[in-house]
Design a protein around this motif. Structure first.
Motif, PDB file in Angstrom:
ATOM      1  N   UNK A 228      64.378  13.128  80.341  1.00  0.00           N
ATOM      2  CA  UNK A 228      64.536  12.657  81.709  1.00  0.00           C
ATOM      3  C   UNK A 228      63.343  13.052  82.586  1.00  0.00           C
ATOM      4  N   UNK A 229      62.640  14.073  82.201  1.00  0.00           N
ATOM      5  CA  UNK A 229      61.493  14.510  83.007  1.00  0.00           C
ATOM      6  C   UNK A 229      60.304  13.580  82.820  1.00  0.00           C
ATOM      7  N   UNK A 230      60.071  13.130  81.595  1.00  0.00           N
ATOM      8  CA  UNK A 230      58.909  12.292  81.308  1.00  0.00           C
ATOM      9  C   UNK A 230      59.283  10.842  81.015  1.00  0.00           C
ATOM     10  N   UNK A 231      60.548  10.577  80.705  1.00  0.00           N
ATOM     11  CA  UNK A 231      60.974   9.227  80.356  1.00  0.00           C
ATOM     12  C   UNK A 231      60.697   8.862  78.907  1.00  0.00           C
ATOM     13  N   UNK A 232      60.197   9.792  78.111  1.00  0.00           N
ATOM     14  CA  UNK A 232      59.902   9.527  76.698  1.00  0.00           C
ATOM     15  C   UNK A 232      61.188   9.560  75.882  1.00  0.00           C
ATOM     16  N   UNK A 233      61.318   8.585  74.993  1.00  0.00           N
ATOM     17  CA  UNK A 233      62.498   8.520  74.118  1.00  0.00           C
ATOM     18  C   UNK A 233      62.132   9.030  72.731  1.00  0.00           C
TER      19      UNK A 233
ATOM     20  N   UNK B  96      72.103  19.083  77.333  1.00  0.00           N
ATOM     21  CA  UNK B  96      71.714  20.496  77.254  1.00  0.00           C
ATOM     22  C   UNK B  96      70.206  20.670  77.340  1.00  0.00           C
ATOM     23  N   UNK B  97      69.456  19.951  76.529  1.00  0.00           N
ATOM     24  CA  UNK B  97      68.029  20.222  76.455  1.00  0.00           C
ATOM     25  C   UNK B  97      67.255  19.559  77.593  1.00  0.00           C
ATOM     26  N   UNK B  98      67.828  18.558  78.208  1.00  0.00           N
ATOM     27  CA  UNK B  98      67.227  18.053  79.448  1.00  0.00           C
ATOM     28  C   UNK B  98      67.399  19.072  80.555  1.00  0.00           C
ATOM     29  N   UNK B  99      68.534  19.778  80.565  1.00  0.00           N
ATOM     30  CA  UNK B  99      68.754  20.843  81.549  1.00  0.00           C
ATOM     31  C   UNK B  99      67.749  21.973  81.338  1.00  0.00           C
ATOM     32  N   UNK B 100      67.473  22.275  80.072  1.00  0.00           N
ATOM     33  CA  UNK B 100      66.475  23.301  79.750  1.00  0.00           C
ATOM     34  C   UNK B 100      65.107  22.884  80.279  1.00  0.00           C
ATOM     35  N   UNK B 101      64.725  21.633  80.074  1.00  0.00           N
ATOM     36  CA  UNK B 101      63.422  21.147  80.537  1.00  0.00           C
ATOM     37  C   UNK B 101      63.331  21.170  82.066  1.00  0.00           C
ATOM     38  N   UNK B 102      64.412  20.811  82.758  1.00  0.00           N
ATOM     39  CA  UNK B 102      64.393  20.789  84.235  1.00  0.00           C
ATOM     40  C   UNK B 102      64.178  22.181  84.813  1.00  0.00           C
ATOM     41  N   UNK B 103      64.661  23.200  84.124  1.00  0.00           N
ATOM     42  CA  UNK B 103      64.563  24.572  84.651  1.00  0.00           C
ATOM     43  C   UNK B 103      63.141  25.085  84.644  1.00  0.00           C
ATOM     44  N   UNK B 104      62.260  24.519  83.809  1.00  0.00           N
ATOM     45  CA  UNK B 104      60.870  24.963  83.726  1.00  0.00           C
ATOM     46  C   UNK B 104      59.990  24.043  84.577  1.00  0.00           C
ATOM     47  N   UNK B 105      59.157  24.645  85.394  1.00  0.00           N
ATOM     48  CA  UNK B 105      58.308  23.870  86.303  1.00  0.00           C
ATOM     49  C   UNK B 105      56.836  23.896  85.936  1.00  0.00           C
TER      50      UNK B 105
ATOM     51  N   UNK C 250      63.274  18.596  74.255  1.00  0.00           N
ATOM     52  CA  UNK C 250      64.016  17.362  73.957  1.00  0.00           C
ATOM     53  C   UNK C 250      63.527  16.716  72.663  1.00  0.00           C
ATOM     54  N   UNK C 251      62.216  16.648  72.482  1.00  0.00           N
ATOM     55  CA  UNK C 251      61.665  16.063  71.260  1.00  0.00           C
ATOM     56  C   UNK C 251      61.956  16.928  70.041  1.00  0.00           C
TER      57      UNK C 251
END
Length: 432
Positions: free
Chosen positions: A34-39, A72-81, A20-21
């Motif tokens: 969305x995972x970390x709340x960082x803007x 798109x990239x929030x979805x990418x981040x959610x897929x990785x645990x 995302x960054x």
């Protein structure tokens, strides 16, 4: 000339980075993780010329919501645990400075379409334009951020293991195949790794775009050493260039300055060596030409000397034929000696008589002379010598026939005529 520059790197959580960054910076937009709340807000960033999202063939409409950068990239981040997961990869390359904005977008589209089709990933391409006070106007480049997982049926699935450090590891491949996975090594098309494959694709696509735009396809991914160029490659500076422009010290920038100076010195030496080699080549050619001329002069001198000797020999044979019993011509002259003494009383007329008889023999009976003994060019030389030494006479012609089969030739006296003797035209000699 287009400069080849292509570099692949990973976006990993282990390095404190996120997809995302990374995309917020490259696309010049605002994204909230969305995972970390960082803007991440880079909406004020300058130099973003174009950005576009690409899906694998047939997947463009499977998830319309993912056509938005943030989604798109929030979805990418959610897929990785995992906390140290690789969440994305970034392939950066420079555009040939010869291309305009439309041609750059076309090149970006061609590369991203190839990437998504060949590896089944989702990619977002961003074109960065040069900006800033000291920016190089030719420094247009692309950042292509793409997922580490394939996108199939609207979902991110297995990892793209062909991008691993050892893609041909047999144990890893067997384990993956045992779980029902595909043979991902086939996607490499025989290349040793995915980086090499991407760099090759960039070269081919870039050269095609250059050719389509009417320029020479000069992109070449090979190193200086592979191309036989005696130059030291520079190192990638990254932030070092910006630091140096602000007057700050940068080790990488300083190192590149040293490399550039060394390469400049080597180039100057190469130019001097090339010029010296060219001069030596010209001197060699001129020396060979002079040697050839010298050889020709020596050969001509030798031929002239030989011809003079032969002419003198023929004249001696005519004046003193009794000294050359093996010559058919001399035998004829000896046979006529008695006739000469009878016809000419004065000694000074003997030379004239010899000239007449010799001219008769040459003009009428040259075809019967044994050329093994007296060659044609010898007779020509003799003719020229007679013209110079004896002059032209208009005495009665005495025709002589003779044999060449043996030295004891028999001569006959033929009818006398009043016609002035002539030399055969076979020899192209001037009239006597």
């Amino acid at each position: 000339m287009a400069i080849y520059h292509a570099h692949l790197k990973s976006i990993s959580r282990a390095d404190g980075r996120s997809a995302t960054g990374s995309i917020a910076y490259r696309a010049g937009c605002k994204v909230v993780d969305e995972r970390t709340g960082i803007e991440f807000d880079y909406s004020r960033k300058k130099g973003i010329e174009h950005t576009e999202i690409f899906f694998p063939l047939g997947e463009e409409l499977s998830r319309p919501d993912l056509h938005d950068t943030s989604a798109l990239w929030n979805e990418v981040e959610k897929r990785e645990t995992k906390s140290n997961a690789q969440v994305a990869r970034d392939f950066e390359f420079s555009f040939p400075h010869e291309l305009d904005a439309e041609q750059r977008q076309q090149m970006l589209s061609m590369f991203c379409q190839w990437l998504t089709k060949n590896h089944g990933v989702v990619a977002q391409g961003c074109i960065h334009a040069p900006h800033g006070k000291d920016a190089d106007d030719r420094n247009y480049h692309a950042h292509i951020l793409f997922s580490t997982r394939r996108f199939e049926g609207g979902q991110f699935t297995e990892k793209t293991r062909e991008f691993s450090k050892r893609p041909y590891d047999e144990k890893e491949l067997e384990k993956h195949l045992a779980k029902g996975g595909e043979d991902y090594t086939k996607r490499l098309n025989g290349r040793k790794n995915a980086t090499e494959l991407l760099r090759e694709a960039y070269e081919k696509i870039g050269n095609k775009c250059l050719a389509d735009a009417g320029f020479e396809p000069t992109l070449d991914r090979r190193s200086y050493a592979e191309r036989g160029i005696d130059k030291e490659p520079t190192v990638h500076e990254g932030a070092g260039r910006a630091m140096s422009k602000r007057g700050l010290q940068s080790d990488t920038h300083d190192k590149n300055i040293e490399i550039i100076e060394r390469n400049k010195t080597l180039s100057e030496l190469d130019i001097e060596i090339e010029a010296s080699s060219a001069l030596l080549s010209r001197l060699d050619v001129e020396y060979d030409d002079l040697r050839e001329l010298q050889t020709q002069i020596q050969q001509q001198f030798f031929n002239n000397a030989q011809m003079q000797k032969r002419a003198e020999k023929v004249l001696d044979m005519c004046l003193r034929p009794e000294e050359f019993p093996d010559s058919a011509l001399c035998c004829e002259l000896v046979d006529q000696k008695q006739d000469l003494n009878r016809r000419f009383i004065k000694q000074d007329e003997i030379r004239e008589a010899i000239a007449e008889i010799a001219l008769d023999i040459i003009s009428e009976e040259i075809g019967k002379i044994d050329l093994a003994v007296v060659e044609k060019h010898e007779l020509q030389a003799f003719t020229d010598h007679l013209r110079k030494e004896l002059g032209d006479y208009s005495k009665e012609e005495m025709m002589i026939t003779y044999q060449t089969e043996n030295s004891a030739a028999v001569s006959e006296k033929v009818a006398e005529t009043s016609k002035k003797p002539e030399i055969r035209n076979d020899y192209n000699s001037p009239e006597l």
